[in-house]
Motif scaffolding. Structure first.
Motif, mmCIF file in Angstrom:
data_model
loop_
_atom_site.group_PDB
_atom_site.id
_atom_site.type_symbol
_atom_site.label_atom_id
_atom_site.label_comp_id
_atom_site.label_asym_id
_atom_site.label_seq_id
_atom_site.Cartn_x
_atom_site.Cartn_y
_atom_site.Cartn_z
ATOM 1 N N PHE A 96 0.811 -1.211 -0.008
ATOM 2 C CA PHE A 96 0.054 -0.106 0.036
ATOM 3 C C PHE A 96 1.009 1.321 0.209
ATOM 4 O O PHE A 96 0.507 2.217 -0.445
ATOM 5 N N GLN A 97 2.016 1.175 0.713
ATOM 6 C CA GLN A 97 2.907 2.402 0.511
ATOM 7 C C GLN A 97 3.372 2.687 -1.118
ATOM 8 O O GLN A 97 3.509 3.705 -1.516
ATOM 9 N N TYR A 98 3.834 1.652 -1.833
ATOM 10 C CA TYR A 98 4.064 1.758 -3.208
ATOM 11 C C TYR A 98 2.944 2.162 -3.951
ATOM 12 O O TYR A 98 3.062 2.808 -4.744
ATOM 13 N N ILE A 99 1.612 1.535 -3.769
ATOM 14 C CA ILE A 99 0.260 2.090 -4.252
ATOM 15 C C ILE A 99 0.114 3.421 -3.953
ATOM 16 O O ILE A 99 -0.356 4.301 -5.037
ATOM 17 N N SER A 100 0.456 4.179 -2.760
ATOM 18 C CA SER A 100 0.112 5.410 -2.523
ATOM 19 C C SER A 100 1.133 6.256 -3.143
ATOM 20 O O SER A 100 0.632 7.344 -3.665
ATOM 21 N N SER A 101 2.456 5.951 -3.384
ATOM 22 C CA SER A 101 3.268 6.910 -4.067
ATOM 23 C C SER A 101 3.007 6.886 -5.344
ATOM 24 O O SER A 101 2.946 7.952 -6.183
ATOM 25 N N PHE A 102 2.761 5.743 -6.218
ATOM 26 C CA PHE A 102 2.090 5.627 -7.519
ATOM 27 C C PHE A 102 1.059 6.513 -7.815
ATOM 28 O O PHE A 102 0.688 7.310 -8.634
ATOM 29 N N LEU A 106 0.332 10.351 -9.968
ATOM 30 C CA LEU A 106 -0.855 10.378 -11.077
ATOM 31 C C LEU A 106 -1.795 11.648 -10.799
ATOM 32 O O LEU A 106 -2.578 12.020 -11.877
ATOM 33 N N HIS A 107 -1.603 12.331 -9.637
ATOM 34 C CA HIS A 107 -2.379 13.452 -9.457
ATOM 35 C C HIS A 107 -1.678 14.637 -9.816
ATOM 36 O O HIS A 107 -0.411 14.886 -10.018
ATOM 37 N N GLY A 108 -2.257 15.739 -9.752
ATOM 38 C CA GLY A 108 -1.835 17.215 -10.234
ATOM 39 C C GLY A 108 -2.449 17.666 -11.715
ATOM 40 O O GLY A 108 -2.771 17.018 -12.499
ATOM 41 N N ASN A 109 -1.906 18.970 -11.545
ATOM 42 C CA ASN A 109 -2.341 19.491 -13.081
ATOM 43 C C ASN A 109 -1.426 19.515 -13.996
ATOM 44 O O ASN A 109 -0.111 19.170 -13.728
ATOM 45 N N GLN A 110 -1.604 19.945 -15.247
ATOM 46 C CA GLN A 110 -0.750 20.017 -16.279
ATOM 47 C C GLN A 110 0.330 18.795 -16.527
ATOM 48 O O GLN A 110 1.256 18.597 -16.996
ATOM 49 N N LYS A 111 -0.605 17.628 -16.253
ATOM 50 C CA LYS A 111 0.097 16.054 -16.747
ATOM 51 C C LYS A 111 -0.580 15.743 -18.190
ATOM 52 O O LYS A 111 -1.656 16.015 -18.352
ATOM 53 N N LEU A 112 0.577 15.210 -18.871
ATOM 54 C CA LEU A 112 0.328 14.887 -20.224
ATOM 55 C C LEU A 112 0.001 13.592 -20.196
ATOM 56 O O LEU A 112 0.271 12.737 -19.252
ATOM 57 N N ILE A 113 -1.049 12.824 -20.928
ATOM 58 C CA ILE A 113 -1.504 11.526 -20.932
ATOM 59 C C ILE A 113 -0.174 10.571 -21.096
ATOM 60 O O ILE A 113 -0.391 9.481 -20.724
ATOM 61 N N CYS A 114 0.479 11.003 -22.064
ATOM 62 C CA CYS A 114 1.806 10.102 -22.149
ATOM 63 C C CYS A 114 2.603 9.983 -21.013
ATOM 64 O O CYS A 114 3.252 8.925 -20.574
ATOM 65 N N HIS A 115 2.691 10.988 -20.033
ATOM 66 C CA HIS A 115 3.389 10.799 -18.679
ATOM 67 C C HIS A 115 2.675 9.998 -17.825
ATOM 68 O O HIS A 115 3.290 9.131 -17.374
ATOM 69 N N LEU A 116 1.176 10.112 -17.959
ATOM 70 C CA LEU A 116 0.543 9.054 -16.843
ATOM 71 C C LEU A 116 0.651 7.840 -17.461
ATOM 72 O O LEU A 116 0.840 6.717 -16.678
ATOM 73 N N VAL A 117 0.613 7.467 -19.001
ATOM 74 C CA VAL A 117 0.635 6.058 -19.384
ATOM 75 C C VAL A 117 2.194 5.617 -18.891
ATOM 76 O O VAL A 117 2.181 4.322 -18.568
ATOM 77 N N SER A 118 3.192 6.634 -19.098
ATOM 78 C CA SER A 118 4.602 5.946 -18.629
ATOM 79 C C SER A 118 4.568 5.717 -17.160
ATOM 80 O O SER A 118 5.285 4.637 -16.924
ATOM 81 N N GLU A 119 3.782 6.412 -16.293
ATOM 82 C CA GLU A 119 3.940 6.151 -14.945
ATOM 83 C C GLU A 119 3.174 4.633 -14.873
ATOM 84 O O GLU A 119 3.367 3.858 -13.636
ATOM 85 N N ARG A 125 6.048 -2.349 -14.427
ATOM 86 C CA ARG A 125 7.273 -3.046 -14.630
ATOM 87 C C ARG A 125 8.019 -3.503 -13.044
ATOM 88 O O ARG A 125 8.469 -4.241 -12.781
ATOM 89 N N LYS A 126 7.485 -2.263 -12.324
ATOM 90 C CA LYS A 126 7.855 -2.337 -10.841
ATOM 91 C C LYS A 126 7.284 -3.594 -10.048
ATOM 92 O O LYS A 126 8.022 -4.443 -9.472
#
Length: 168
Positions: A96-102, A106-119, A125-126
């Motif tokens: 749950f610590q890893y899920i929380s950091s993930f 994903l939160h915040g303004n000005q995030k591009l979809i390509c960055h979110l998909v990358s996350e 992979r993690k």
């Protein structure tokens, strides 16, 4: 998870006297925290915080359950005394610590979809990496590592099913 939440509710919400006695026990032992956290169903990520606090206060909770005269306390103490259950609690705490950091990434303004998909791909992979490590009995989970190092009879490969379903 259900049993941990039941124990927290047993200590905090069943009786105000019990809650005061538990807080007094924490003050007596000069613990880092002065109370347990309650789980909030609306914010499901609060489970991670509840589990972390529960793990940090595990010795005090066990002491409180031993001293308690209520019938459910004996069952809860048996649950906490089982090394396999403690290992599961610590594993869930770490996951749950890893899920929380993930989730925070994903939160915040000005995030591009390509960055979110990358996350998301990075998190998958993690998890694959964690699956390999659990299979080889190497841990990247700090709380679980403490418990597994202390108690050799715990089989950590049981957690692969959970990680596999999380990845899916």
């Amino acid at each position: 998870m259900k049993t941990v939440i039941s124990i927290v509710i047993f200590i905090r919400a069943k009786s105000s006297l019990q809650h005061r006695l538990f807080k007094a026990l924490l003050q007596e032992n000069y613990t880092q925290f002065n109370d347990l956290l309650l789980h909030n169903n609306v914010r499901w990520l609060s489970k991670g915080n509840v589990l972390q606090r529960f793990f940090n206060l595990l010795n005090e909770i066990e002491l409180f359950l031993i001293q308690s005269t209520h019938l459910p306390a004996e069952d809860y103490h048996k649950f906490i005394s089982n090394n396999s259950n403690v290992a599961t609690i610590t594993f869930l705490t770490d996951v749950f610590q890893y899920i929380s950091s993930f989730n925070l990434k994903l939160h915040g303004n000005q995030k591009l979809i390509c960055h979110l998909v990358s996350e998301v791909n990075c998190f998958c992979r993690k998890i694959s990496f964690f699956l390999q490590d659990v299979g080889n009995e190497r841990l990247h989970f700090p709380n679980s590592k403490k418990v597994v190092d202390e108690k050799d009879e715990i089989d950590i490969r049981n957690f692969t099913k959970f990680l596999d379903s999380l990845k899916t």
